[in-house]
Enzyme design. Structure first.
Site, PDB file in Angstrom:
ATOM      1  N   LYS A   1      13.642  -1.988   8.733  1.00 39.18           N
ATOM      2  CA  LYS A   1      12.593  -2.676   8.525  1.00 39.18           C
ATOM      3  C   LYS A   1      12.665  -4.077   8.944  1.00 39.18           C
ATOM      4  CE  LYS A   1       9.845  -4.315   4.580  1.00 39.18           C
ATOM      5  NZ  LYS A   1       8.881  -3.451   3.638  1.00 39.18           N
TER       6      LYS A   1
ATOM      7  N   VAL B   1       0.850  -1.097   0.000  1.00 34.74           N
ATOM      8  CA  VAL B   1      -0.069   0.108   0.128  1.00 34.74           C
ATOM      9  C   VAL B   1       1.034   1.185   0.071  1.00 34.74           C
ATOM     10  CG1 VAL B   1      -2.110  -0.920   0.967  1.00 34.74           C
ATOM     11  CG2 VAL B   1      -0.380   0.028   2.580  1.00 34.74           C
ATOM     12  N   GLY B   2       2.029   1.086   0.007  1.00 33.09           N
ATOM     13  CA  GLY B   2       3.073   2.279  -0.327  1.00 33.09           C
ATOM     14  C   GLY B   2       3.909   2.900   0.876  1.00 33.09           C
ATOM     15  N   LYS B   3       4.058   1.743   1.971  1.00 36.19           N
ATOM     16  CA  LYS B   3       4.793   1.903   3.140  1.00 36.19           C
ATOM     17  C   LYS B   3       6.365   2.383   2.675  1.00 36.19           C
ATOM     18  CE  LYS B   3       3.749  -1.795   5.072  1.00 36.19           C
ATOM     19  NZ  LYS B   3       2.736  -2.277   3.968  1.00 36.19           N
TER      20      LYS B   3
ATOM     21  N   THR C   1       8.718  -9.691   3.978  1.00 32.57           N
ATOM     22  CA  THR C   1       8.248 -10.922   3.422  1.00 32.57           C
ATOM     23  C   THR C   1       8.294 -10.835   1.966  1.00 32.57           C
ATOM     24  OG1 THR C   1       5.920 -10.112   3.372  1.00 32.57           O
ATOM     25  CG2 THR C   1       6.629 -11.218   5.552  1.00 32.57           C
TER      26      THR C   1
END
Length: 105
Positions: free
Chosen positions: A38, A14-16, A42
């Protein structure tokens, strides 16, 4: 004074990582020393794509950020799913994640 920004979302893809890229550039432009962490990635086949890309950016913007991708992304799972699912039978040590974040940031 050290400050941290935690980026999260309710879903994957979603754009993190994109948001982190924007923040790294913005804060570096403001003269801040930037870094990146991070704890879990995954969908990793050989190396963590997002972690590697953002580590390179952080090091370009802050050459003193001298860490490896395995330090910046300590948990890497091949299944492209939420960490709880992707970890399968592995365990994730939250205390380790917290201590590693303090070391990096």
């Amino acid at each position: 004074m050290k400050q941290s920004l935690f980026v999260t979302a309710t879903n994957t893809d979603v754009g993190k990582s994109y948001a982190c890229e924007v923040f790294l550039k913005k804060f570096a432009k403001e003269g801040k020393r930037v870094g990146y962490y991070k704890p879990i990635e995954t969908g990793v086949t050989k190396t963590p794509d997002d972690g590697s890309k953002l580590l390179c950016l952080a090091q370009k913007l802050n050459p003193s950020f001298d860490f490896t991708v395995d330090e910046v992304v300590p948990y890497q799972f091949s299944l492209p799913a939420a960490p709880f699912v992707a970890k399968k039978d592995s365990s994730i040590d939250i205390e380790y994640i917290f201590n590693q974040a303090k070391k990096l940031l």
